[in-house]
Design a protein around this motif. Sequence first.
Motif, PDB file in Angstrom:
ATOM      1  N   GLY A 303      85.352 -20.563  61.413  1.00 55.32           N
ATOM      2  CA  GLY A 303      85.663 -19.143  61.006  1.00 55.32           C
ATOM      3  C   GLY A 303      84.493 -18.248  60.281  1.00 55.32           C
ATOM      4  O   GLY A 303      84.827 -17.413  59.282  1.00 55.32           O
ATOM      5  N   LEU A 304      83.429 -18.923  60.576  1.00 52.72           N
ATOM      6  CA  LEU A 304      82.255 -18.090  59.970  1.00 52.72           C
ATOM      7  C   LEU A 304      81.483 -17.202  60.982  1.00 52.72           C
ATOM      8  O   LEU A 304      81.243 -17.496  62.083  1.00 52.72           O
ATOM      9  CB  LEU A 304      81.230 -19.195  59.664  1.00 52.72           C
ATOM     10  CG  LEU A 304      79.828 -18.772  59.122  1.00 52.72           C
ATOM     11  CD1 LEU A 304      79.841 -18.288  57.729  1.00 52.72           C
ATOM     12  CD2 LEU A 304      78.933 -19.992  59.244  1.00 52.72           C
ATOM     13  N   PRO A 305      81.524 -16.053  60.547  1.00 55.51           N
ATOM     14  CA  PRO A 305      80.710 -14.698  61.433  1.00 55.51           C
ATOM     15  C   PRO A 305      79.147 -15.290  61.636  1.00 55.51           C
ATOM     16  O   PRO A 305      78.634 -15.601  60.475  1.00 55.51           O
ATOM     17  CB  PRO A 305      80.917 -13.417  60.716  1.00 55.51           C
ATOM     18  CG  PRO A 305      82.004 -13.766  59.944  1.00 55.51           C
ATOM     19  CD  PRO A 305      82.100 -15.148  59.331  1.00 55.51           C
ATOM     20  N   VAL A 306      78.913 -15.357  62.720  1.00 50.77           N
ATOM     21  CA  VAL A 306      77.365 -15.505  63.012  1.00 50.77           C
ATOM     22  C   VAL A 306      76.719 -14.436  63.990  1.00 50.77           C
ATOM     23  O   VAL A 306      77.628 -14.057  64.677  1.00 50.77           O
ATOM     24  CB  VAL A 306      77.289 -17.019  63.614  1.00 50.77           C
ATOM     25  CG1 VAL A 306      77.294 -18.053  62.509  1.00 50.77           C
ATOM     26  CG2 VAL A 306      77.868 -17.129  64.923  1.00 50.77           C
ATOM     27  N   ALA A 307      75.582 -14.321  63.907  1.00 55.66           N
ATOM     28  CA  ALA A 307      74.909 -13.503  65.106  1.00 55.66           C
ATOM     29  C   ALA A 307      73.413 -14.464  65.282  1.00 55.66           C
ATOM     30  O   ALA A 307      73.071 -15.124  64.444  1.00 55.66           O
ATOM     31  CB  ALA A 307      74.507 -12.189  64.605  1.00 55.66           C
ATOM     32  N   ARG A 308      72.927 -13.926  66.641  1.00 55.57           N
ATOM     33  CA  ARG A 308      71.791 -14.792  67.016  1.00 55.57           C
ATOM     34  C   ARG A 308      70.707 -13.834  67.280  1.00 55.57           C
ATOM     35  O   ARG A 308      70.878 -13.218  68.348  1.00 55.57           O
ATOM     36  CB  ARG A 308      72.153 -15.957  68.096  1.00 55.57           C
ATOM     37  CG  ARG A 308      70.919 -16.791  68.224  1.00 55.57           C
ATOM     38  CD  ARG A 308      69.766 -16.503  69.305  1.00 55.57           C
ATOM     39  NE  ARG A 308      70.449 -16.361  70.690  1.00 55.57           N
ATOM     40  CZ  ARG A 308      69.716 -16.144  71.748  1.00 55.57           C
ATOM     41  NH1 ARG A 308      68.513 -15.502  71.529  1.00 55.57           N
ATOM     42  NH2 ARG A 308      70.087 -15.986  72.713  1.00 55.57           N
ATOM     43  N   SER A 309      69.657 -13.777  66.606  1.00 54.37           N
ATOM     44  CA  SER A 309      68.767 -12.862  66.995  1.00 54.37           C
ATOM     45  C   SER A 309      68.018 -13.200  68.281  1.00 54.37           C
ATOM     46  O   SER A 309      67.704 -14.364  68.660  1.00 54.37           O
ATOM     47  CB  SER A 309      67.745 -12.352  65.734  1.00 54.37           C
ATOM     48  OG  SER A 309      66.964 -13.694  65.401  1.00 54.37           O
ATOM     49  N   ALA A 310      67.155 -12.125  68.979  1.00 51.32           N
ATOM     50  CA  ALA A 310      66.469 -12.440  70.073  1.00 51.32           C
ATOM     51  C   ALA A 310      65.259 -13.245  69.811  1.00 51.32           C
ATOM     52  O   ALA A 310      64.597 -12.956  68.797  1.00 51.32           O
ATOM     53  CB  ALA A 310      66.256 -11.277  70.765  1.00 51.32           C
ATOM     54  N   THR A 311      64.837 -13.900  70.704  1.00 53.10           N
ATOM     55  CA  THR A 311      63.496 -14.329  70.928  1.00 53.10           C
ATOM     56  C   THR A 311      62.352 -13.369  71.373  1.00 53.10           C
ATOM     57  O   THR A 311      62.660 -12.169  72.028  1.00 53.10           O
ATOM     58  CB  THR A 311      63.192 -15.513  71.845  1.00 53.10           C
ATOM     59  OG1 THR A 311      63.769 -15.271  73.154  1.00 53.10           O
ATOM     60  CG2 THR A 311      64.180 -16.911  71.183  1.00 53.10           C
ATOM     61  N   VAL A 312      61.146 -13.683  71.436  1.00 53.52           N
ATOM     62  CA  VAL A 312      60.186 -12.705  71.722  1.00 53.52           C
ATOM     63  C   VAL A 312      60.082 -12.550  73.249  1.00 53.52           C
ATOM     64  O   VAL A 312      60.128 -11.205  73.581  1.00 53.52           O
ATOM     65  CB  VAL A 312      58.672 -13.081  70.962  1.00 53.52           C
ATOM     66  CG1 VAL A 312      57.772 -12.362  71.735  1.00 53.52           C
ATOM     67  CG2 VAL A 312      58.603 -13.097  69.678  1.00 53.52           C
ATOM     68  N   GLY A 313      60.194 -13.314  74.150  1.00 51.20           N
ATOM     69  CA  GLY A 313      60.154 -13.356  75.415  1.00 51.20           C
ATOM     70  C   GLY A 313      59.321 -12.462  75.989  1.00 51.20           C
ATOM     71  O   GLY A 313      57.901 -12.836  75.666  1.00 51.20           O
ATOM     72  N   ALA A 314      59.360 -11.333  76.687  1.00 47.66           N
ATOM     73  CA  ALA A 314      58.427 -10.686  77.473  1.00 47.66           C
ATOM     74  C   ALA A 314      58.274  -9.205  76.587  1.00 47.66           C
ATOM     75  O   ALA A 314      57.953  -8.344  77.492  1.00 47.66           O
ATOM     76  CB  ALA A 314      58.750 -10.415  79.149  1.00 47.66           C
ATOM     77  N   ASP A 315      58.389  -9.357  75.476  1.00 52.35           N
ATOM     78  CA  ASP A 315      58.139  -7.858  74.655  1.00 52.35           C
ATOM     79  C   ASP A 315      56.879  -7.541  74.961  1.00 52.35           C
ATOM     80  O   ASP A 315      56.169  -8.276  74.914  1.00 52.35           O
ATOM     81  CB  ASP A 315      58.649  -8.214  73.140  1.00 52.35           C
ATOM     82  CG  ASP A 315      58.535  -6.989  72.286  1.00 52.35           C
ATOM     83  OD1 ASP A 315      57.475  -6.337  72.213  1.00 52.35           O
ATOM     84  OD2 ASP A 315      59.727  -6.792  71.777  1.00 52.35           O
ATOM     85  N   PRO A 316      56.729  -6.251  75.203  1.00 54.96           N
ATOM     86  CA  PRO A 316      55.366  -5.619  75.264  1.00 54.96           C
ATOM     87  C   PRO A 316      54.313  -5.813  74.221  1.00 54.96           C
ATOM     88  O   PRO A 316      53.117  -6.118  74.594  1.00 54.96           O
ATOM     89  CB  PRO A 316      55.553  -4.159  75.671  1.00 54.96           C
ATOM     90  CG  PRO A 316      57.240  -4.161  76.022  1.00 54.96           C
ATOM     91  CD  PRO A 316      57.597  -5.149  75.252  1.00 54.96           C
ATOM     92  N   ARG A 317      55.038  -5.840  72.994  1.00 58.80           N
ATOM     93  CA  ARG A 317      54.062  -6.364  71.726  1.00 58.80           C
ATOM     94  C   ARG A 317      53.590  -7.647  71.970  1.00 58.80           C
ATOM     95  O   ARG A 317      52.535  -7.867  71.424  1.00 58.80           O
ATOM     96  CB  ARG A 317      54.815  -6.035  70.623  1.00 58.80           C
ATOM     97  CG  ARG A 317      55.073  -4.424  70.302  1.00 58.80           C
ATOM     98  CD  ARG A 317      56.220  -4.384  69.346  1.00 58.80           C
ATOM     99  NE  ARG A 317      57.340  -4.822  69.545  1.00 58.80           N
ATOM    100  CZ  ARG A 317      58.675  -4.683  68.802  1.00 58.80           C
ATOM    101  NH1 ARG A 317      58.519  -4.030  67.568  1.00 58.80           N
ATOM    102  NH2 ARG A 317      59.704  -5.259  69.131  1.00 58.80           N
ATOM    103  N   PHE A 318      54.286  -8.712  72.368  1.00 56.74           N
ATOM    104  CA  PHE A 318      53.966 -10.035  72.574  1.00 56.74           C
ATOM    105  C   PHE A 318      52.633  -9.914  73.642  1.00 56.74           C
ATOM    106  O   PHE A 318      51.645 -10.670  73.687  1.00 56.74           O
ATOM    107  CB  PHE A 318      54.925 -10.820  72.919  1.00 56.74           C
ATOM    108  CG  PHE A 318      54.340 -12.403  73.185  1.00 56.74           C
ATOM    109  CD1 PHE A 318      53.413 -12.865  72.224  1.00 56.74           C
ATOM    110  CD2 PHE A 318      55.012 -12.944  74.343  1.00 56.74           C
ATOM    111  CE1 PHE A 318      53.093 -14.010  72.534  1.00 56.74           C
ATOM    112  CE2 PHE A 318      54.440 -14.537  74.446  1.00 56.74           C
ATOM    113  CZ  PHE A 318      53.638 -14.913  73.446  1.00 56.74           C
ATOM    114  N   ALA A 319      52.899  -9.285  74.904  1.00 55.10           N
ATOM    115  CA  ALA A 319      51.852  -9.070  75.795  1.00 55.10           C
ATOM    116  C   ALA A 319      50.553  -8.690  75.511  1.00 55.10           C
ATOM    117  O   ALA A 319      49.380  -9.088  75.531  1.00 55.10           O
ATOM    118  CB  ALA A 319      52.497  -8.228  77.161  1.00 55.10           C
ATOM    119  N   ALA A 320      50.580  -7.651  74.376  1.00 55.90           N
ATOM    120  CA  ALA A 320      49.515  -6.902  73.755  1.00 55.90           C
ATOM    121  C   ALA A 320      48.844  -8.100  73.117  1.00 55.90           C
ATOM    122  O   ALA A 320      47.737  -7.680  72.796  1.00 55.90           O
ATOM    123  CB  ALA A 320      49.874  -5.783  73.035  1.00 55.90           C
TER     124      ALA A 320
END
Length: 375
Positions: A303-320
């Motif tokens: 009964g614990l609210p959770v969220a999972r944040s995104a990984t970097v993936g193909a984010d343009p900032r990572f490509a840069a």
Amino acid sequence: MSHAPDPSPYDALLLLSFGGPEGPDDVVPFLVNVTKGRGIPKERLKEVGQHYFLFGGKSPINDQNRALLDALRKDFAEHGVDLPVYWGNRNWAPYLTDVLREMVTDGHRRILVLTTSAYTSYSGCRQYRENLADALAALEAEGLELPRVDKLRQYFNHPGFVRPMIDGVLKSLSELPEDVRDGAHLAFTTHSIPDASANTSGPVEGHGDGGAYVREHLDVARLIADAVREETGVDRPWQLVYQSRSGAPHIPWLEPDICDHLEEQHGKGVPAVVMVPIGFVSDHMEVLYDLDTEATAKAAELGLPVARSATVGADPRFAAAVRDLLLERAAKERGAAVTPCALGALGASHDLCPVGCCPARAPRPAAAGVDSPYA
């Protein structure tokens, strides 16, 4: 007049990743590749492969690498970096040796390698270097002219890798119910590895007590937690935790496990948890199963609210960021004075792995390091 960015002496970039099955018939052969030399029966591999069968027998990692490949090519083209980008895998098609052969046949002689692992460890760095050495040995046996192969430094603390994760946490917090948002705990997750492997990760002088692997993750977690505090005005508690353990029960691995951690936080009265997979470049199977399926089910049970944040993936900032790392290394190879871009307390990682860095389980040649047989 501005000058185009200069990637010389490099004439190609290789995106090197783990690989994954593309359908149900691929699952067991893929796991045979992953566990080669360990003598694991195929029936046991079928059991292990259930995680993949839950998702139709297909890992998302290959599609994610295709997206990153497209993002890199797009970024390079937009910024005048005239360098072809190839993609190869350690454990599934397109196989590393085949792609390296293609690159040589295409005339490339100075190749820079980007691996989809941001942190320092045997499996995240040294093993890829061993795979490169194996591929070069295979090409040498075929009588091909060998290219010079270098590897980009570990990029865990580059702003283009860190900033997308900060934004991911902020987004996840905004999606939590307002009454639990300010009290949410941040659980930074990464792949558990044996204590012995962690303790010998990185250069020899830093071995012991988690080695470079734990230090690097803690530094990134601290960077993200500090940025989230500054941007929300709320000082949230956080901890580095682990997932995806796969070893024998009697061998000590890094702990606590994310599911055990959720139970502990629930017992302390924490109102919500954001799971932040800082140890993974993209949302591949271990993120989808261990966090989105298993850990999320545990949270629902509690009964614990959770969220999972995104990984970097193909984010343009990572490509840069990859472009920045490439041009940084190229300038160094040309003898230019360069100030590497890095956040946090640890500074930029080394360009050449020193002797004794993330030692192998058994002595094997490794390319792109001080002790490389392929200088």
